[in-house]
Write a protein that holds these residues in place. Structure first.
Motif, PDB file in Angstrom:
ATOM      1  N   TYR A  71       0.526   8.436   0.973  1.00 14.23           N
ATOM      2  CA  TYR A  71       0.157   9.084  -0.275  1.00 14.23           C
ATOM      3  C   TYR A  71       1.361   9.761  -0.924  1.00 14.23           C
ATOM      4  N   GLY A  72       1.323   9.796  -2.256  1.00 12.53           N
ATOM      5  CA  GLY A  72       2.400  10.445  -2.998  1.00 12.53           C
ATOM      6  C   GLY A  72       3.150   9.455  -3.857  1.00 12.53           C
ATOM      7  N   ASP A  73       3.902   9.973  -4.823  1.00  8.50           N
ATOM      8  CA  ASP A  73       4.688   9.081  -5.657  1.00  8.50           C
ATOM      9  C   ASP A  73       5.931   8.633  -4.879  1.00  8.50           C
ATOM     10  N   PRO A  74       6.654   7.618  -5.386  1.00 14.35           N
ATOM     11  CA  PRO A  74       7.795   7.075  -4.628  1.00 14.35           C
ATOM     12  C   PRO A  74       8.829   8.119  -4.233  1.00 14.35           C
ATOM     13  N   ASP A  75       9.120   9.073  -5.119  1.00 18.68           N
ATOM     14  CA  ASP A  75      10.122  10.089  -4.799  1.00 18.68           C
ATOM     15  C   ASP A  75       9.636  11.005  -3.674  1.00 18.68           C
ATOM     16  N   GLU A  76       8.350  11.370  -3.705  1.00 17.42           N
ATOM     17  CA  GLU A  76       7.806  12.245  -2.664  1.00 17.42           C
ATOM     18  C   GLU A  76       7.825  11.556  -1.305  1.00 17.42           C
ATOM     19  N   VAL A  77       7.394  10.292  -1.271  1.00 18.67           N
ATOM     20  CA  VAL A  77       7.371   9.549  -0.002  1.00 18.67           C
ATOM     21  C   VAL A  77       8.784   9.331   0.506  1.00 18.67           C
ATOM     22  N   SER A  78       9.701   8.981  -0.407  1.00 18.36           N
ATOM     23  CA  SER A  78      11.092   8.756  -0.013  1.00 18.36           C
ATOM     24  C   SER A  78      11.702  10.028   0.576  1.00 18.36           C
ATOM     25  N   ALA A  79      11.399  11.175  -0.037  1.00 24.65           N
ATOM     26  CA  ALA A  79      11.933  12.444   0.484  1.00 24.65           C
ATOM     27  C   ALA A  79      11.432  12.700   1.892  1.00 24.65           C
ATOM     28  N   ARG A  80      10.158  12.354   2.167  1.00 28.11           N
ATOM     29  CA  ARG A  80       9.610  12.535   3.510  1.00 28.11           C
ATOM     30  C   ARG A  80      10.352  11.666   4.516  1.00 28.11           C
ATOM     31  N   ILE A  81      10.560  10.404   4.152  1.00 29.41           N
ATOM     32  CA  ILE A  81      11.224   9.472   5.065  1.00 29.41           C
ATOM     33  C   ILE A  81      12.682   9.869   5.284  1.00 29.41           C
ATOM     34  N   LEU A  82      13.349  10.272   4.211  1.00 23.26           N
ATOM     35  CA  LEU A  82      14.770  10.635   4.329  1.00 23.26           C
ATOM     36  C   LEU A  82      14.970  11.971   5.054  1.00 23.26           C
ATOM     37  N   SER A  83      13.884  12.746   5.224  1.00 20.69           N
ATOM     38  CA  SER A  83      14.014  13.994   6.000  1.00 20.69           C
ATOM     39  C   SER A  83      14.328  13.689   7.463  1.00 20.69           C
TER      40      SER A  83
ATOM     41  N   GLN B 153      22.010   8.768  -0.282  1.00 20.99           N
ATOM     42  CA  GLN B 153      21.482   8.630  -1.629  1.00 20.99           C
ATOM     43  C   GLN B 153      21.113   7.182  -1.935  1.00 20.99           C
ATOM     44  N   SER B 154      21.927   6.259  -1.439  1.00 18.89           N
ATOM     45  CA  SER B 154      21.624   4.837  -1.634  1.00 18.89           C
ATOM     46  C   SER B 154      20.335   4.474  -0.909  1.00 18.89           C
ATOM     47  N   ALA B 155      20.180   4.995   0.310  1.00 21.87           N
ATOM     48  CA  ALA B 155      18.956   4.737   1.066  1.00 21.87           C
ATOM     49  C   ALA B 155      17.751   5.340   0.361  1.00 21.87           C
ATOM     50  N   ASN B 156      17.916   6.533  -0.211  1.00 21.09           N
ATOM     51  CA  ASN B 156      16.831   7.179  -0.941  1.00 21.09           C
ATOM     52  C   ASN B 156      16.393   6.328  -2.134  1.00 21.09           C
ATOM     53  N   GLN B 157      17.369   5.786  -2.866  1.00 24.24           N
ATOM     54  CA  GLN B 157      17.057   4.926  -3.999  1.00 24.24           C
ATOM     55  C   GLN B 157      16.322   3.669  -3.537  1.00 24.24           C
ATOM     56  N   GLY B 158      16.786   3.095  -2.421  1.00 25.31           N
ATOM     57  CA  GLY B 158      16.165   1.880  -1.919  1.00 25.31           C
ATOM     58  C   GLY B 158      14.734   2.099  -1.472  1.00 25.31           C
ATOM     59  N   VAL B 159      14.499   3.157  -0.723  1.00 28.79           N
ATOM     60  CA  VAL B 159      13.144   3.441  -0.244  1.00 28.79           C
ATOM     61  C   VAL B 159      12.209   3.704  -1.424  1.00 28.79           C
ATOM     62  N   ALA B 160      12.681   4.507  -2.396  1.00 29.85           N
ATOM     63  CA  ALA B 160      11.845   4.801  -3.562  1.00 29.85           C
ATOM     64  C   ALA B 160      11.510   3.530  -4.342  1.00 29.85           C
ATOM     65  N   THR B 161      12.480   2.617  -4.425  1.00 32.15           N
ATOM     66  CA  THR B 161      12.244   1.350  -5.131  1.00 32.15           C
ATOM     67  C   THR B 161      11.190   0.513  -4.413  1.00 32.15           C
ATOM     68  N   LEU B 162      11.270   0.441  -3.092  1.00 36.27           N
ATOM     69  CA  LEU B 162      10.297  -0.330  -2.321  1.00 36.27           C
ATOM     70  C   LEU B 162       8.896   0.284  -2.423  1.00 36.27           C
ATOM     71  N   ILE B 163       8.814   1.608  -2.324  1.00 31.69           N
ATOM     72  CA  ILE B 163       7.507   2.277  -2.406  1.00 31.69           C
ATOM     73  C   ILE B 163       6.887   2.059  -3.786  1.00 31.69           C
TER      74      ILE B 163
ATOM     75  N   VAL C 103      17.599   4.691   8.929  1.00 33.54           N
ATOM     76  CA  VAL C 103      16.218   4.883   8.472  1.00 33.54           C
ATOM     77  C   VAL C 103      15.290   3.850   9.114  1.00 33.54           C
ATOM     78  N   GLY C 104      15.729   2.586   9.135  1.00 35.99           N
ATOM     79  CA  GLY C 104      14.884   1.537   9.695  1.00 35.99           C
ATOM     80  C   GLY C 104      14.548   1.782  11.151  1.00 35.99           C
ATOM     81  N   GLY C 105      15.557   2.177  11.942  1.00 35.76           N
ATOM     82  CA  GLY C 105      15.327   2.445  13.360  1.00 35.76           C
ATOM     83  C   GLY C 105      14.364   3.596  13.580  1.00 35.76           C
ATOM     84  N   ARG C 106      14.487   4.641  12.760  1.00 39.48           N
ATOM     85  CA  ARG C 106      13.592   5.786  12.903  1.00 39.48           C
ATOM     86  C   ARG C 106      12.164   5.423  12.517  1.00 39.48           C
ATOM     87  N   MET C 107      12.002   4.621  11.473  1.00 36.67           N
ATOM     88  CA  MET C 107      10.647   4.198  11.087  1.00 36.67           C
ATOM     89  C   MET C 107      10.046   3.267  12.136  1.00 36.67           C
TER      90      MET C 107
END
Length: 413
Positions: free
Chosen positions: A92-104, A120-130, A201-205
């Motif tokens: 749940y959440g918009d792409p930026d909110e979800v990306s911030a959770r994952i990047l934490s 920052q590049s990873a943050n952009q990528g995750v937000a784009t995918l979400i 990020v991928g390994g942690r997920m």
């Protein structure tokens, strides 16, 4: 000192509290008593437990059963999936909110320009995918996102599923950075370069999408939704397996707090009559094991959502290890301070400073005495003399001293 009850009005409770003390001195017991009163009053709470003690679960369930609220108890326990409700903190959440959770999940990179660029590049990528997944109306979990970062076929499938839209354009532009064309004219995505952009990020997920964590979180219809839990005064117990799975538990705790932060922002936007009352209680036990920089904004804004934040730590170093600014913001935005036996001089000095100084009078008493006997030893003579003298002096000086000294704070039972 008098043994009379100490009453915290709801308004003061919403200005947040801060509990500090060594391990085993009573922080959890205090939290348990506050939670019992909250449950008995019909209020909701979230209890994030950094110790994973099954007795706490039994106690919390007993409290709920005693007041007829067993149906309100929700448990998130990735250490024992059979004792857990399902939970997906990234659904749940918009792409930026979800990306911030994952990047934490990634340590702070503010002081490392090179690492910060990749983050920052990873943050952009995750937000784009979400954003693309949301536009395609596809639910997802941790293992789905992991596969997207590892499989060219999965990325192509997503790209085809997204209808014409800004999200589809952004996804195409993002993937074009990694496309290459062979001599035969076949287009492909360089997965190796893509993985380098996303770093760890991928390994942690993947860690959250497999094993016991996966049994709890690989769901598209989670039983625990923190926003709904707050609105409906639910009692949520989050059990972090910090001893057996230290790194995973810490990262999971950070993600839960990120999800909570999003939920608080949504509750803020509700009409006043729909916000929780009594205020929703958030008790973070052993918070030092999963605190991160995102905490500061929660303490600034949670009050307007009728939410009380109550972290418990062993030393101020738990907060300062993240940043000195975080320590100041947490201390500055918590009205009620509760101190148990403190174990370090630095924490004791900070506590003594916050409790404050008072004027005290220092008195000193001095006594002087003298005696002399003089005469001429060579000739008998009436000349000669005997004298005695004494004096008593008192002195008073006003100075500021600690109301409670650092030694007192370190010597508490």
């Amino acid at each position: 000192d008098t043994g009379k009850p100490l009453i915290l009005p709801h308004e003061d409770l919403m200005r947040h509290g801060f509990i500090v003390g060594q391990s085993g001195v009573g922080k959890t017991v205090l939290g348990r008593l506050l939670m019992f009163q909250q449950i008995a009053n019909g209020g909701g709470l979230i209890f994030i437990d950094g110790k994973l003690n099954i007795e706490e679960l039994e106690t919390l369930h007993a409290y709920c059963a005693w007041v007829g609220r067993s149906h309100d108890l929700l448990v998130i326990n990735p250490g024992e999936p059979e004792l857990s409700n399902t939970y997906n903190p990234i659904l749940y959440g918009d792409p930026d909110e979800v990306s911030a959770r994952i990047l934490s999940l990634i340590p702070s990179t503010e002081n490392n320009p090179g690492a910060d660029h990749y983050k920052q590049s990873a943050n952009q990528g995750v937000a784009t995918l979400i954003a693309a997944l949301n536009r395609a109306k596809l639910s997802y979990n941790f293992i789905d996102l992991t596969i997207l970062l590892m499989s060219q076929k999965a990325l192509a499938y997503l790209e085809n599923r997204v209808p014409p839209s800004p999200e589809k354009t952004n996804l195409k532009l993002f993937l074009d950075q990694y496309r290459s064309v062979s001599r035969e004219g076949v287009s492909s995505i360089d997965i190796k370069r893509l993985k380098e952009t996303f770093g760890g990020v991928g390994g942690r997920m993947f860690m959250f999408g497999t094993g016991k964590f996966g049994q709890v979180m690989n769901t598209y219809t989670p039983e625990v939704d923190l926003f709904e839990a707050i609105k409906r005064n639910k009692i949520v117990y989050v059990m972090l397996p910090t001893m057996g799975k230290d790194v995973a538990a810490q990262n999971f705790g950070k993600m839960v707090v990120g999800d909570l932060r999003t939920a608080i922002s949504w509750v803020q936007r509700l009409p006043e009559t729909e916000k929780p009352w009594p205020p929703y209680l958030c008790f973070f036990d052993e918070a030092g094991s999963y605190v991160n920089a995102s905490w500061s904004r929660m303490f600034e804004q949670a009050r307007s959502a009728h939410i009380c934040l109550l972290p418990a730590v062993q030393t101020l170093a738990n907060l300062e290890s993240v940043s000195p600014e975080l320590k100041e913001m947490v201390i500055g935005n918590t009205w009620t301070k509760i101190y148990f036996k403190l174990g370090t001089q630095e924490t004791a000095e900070a506590a003594a400073d916050l409790i404050g100084l008072e004027k005290a009078v220092t008195r000193s008493l001095s006594f002087t005495g003298s005696q002399s006997d003089s005469t001429n030893r060579a000739n008998a003579s009436p000349d000669g003399g005997v004298s005695q003298g004494s004096g008593l002096a008192t002195q008073e000086r006003e100075e500021e001293v600690y109301k409670v000294s650092t030694d007192d704070l370190k010597a508490l039972d």
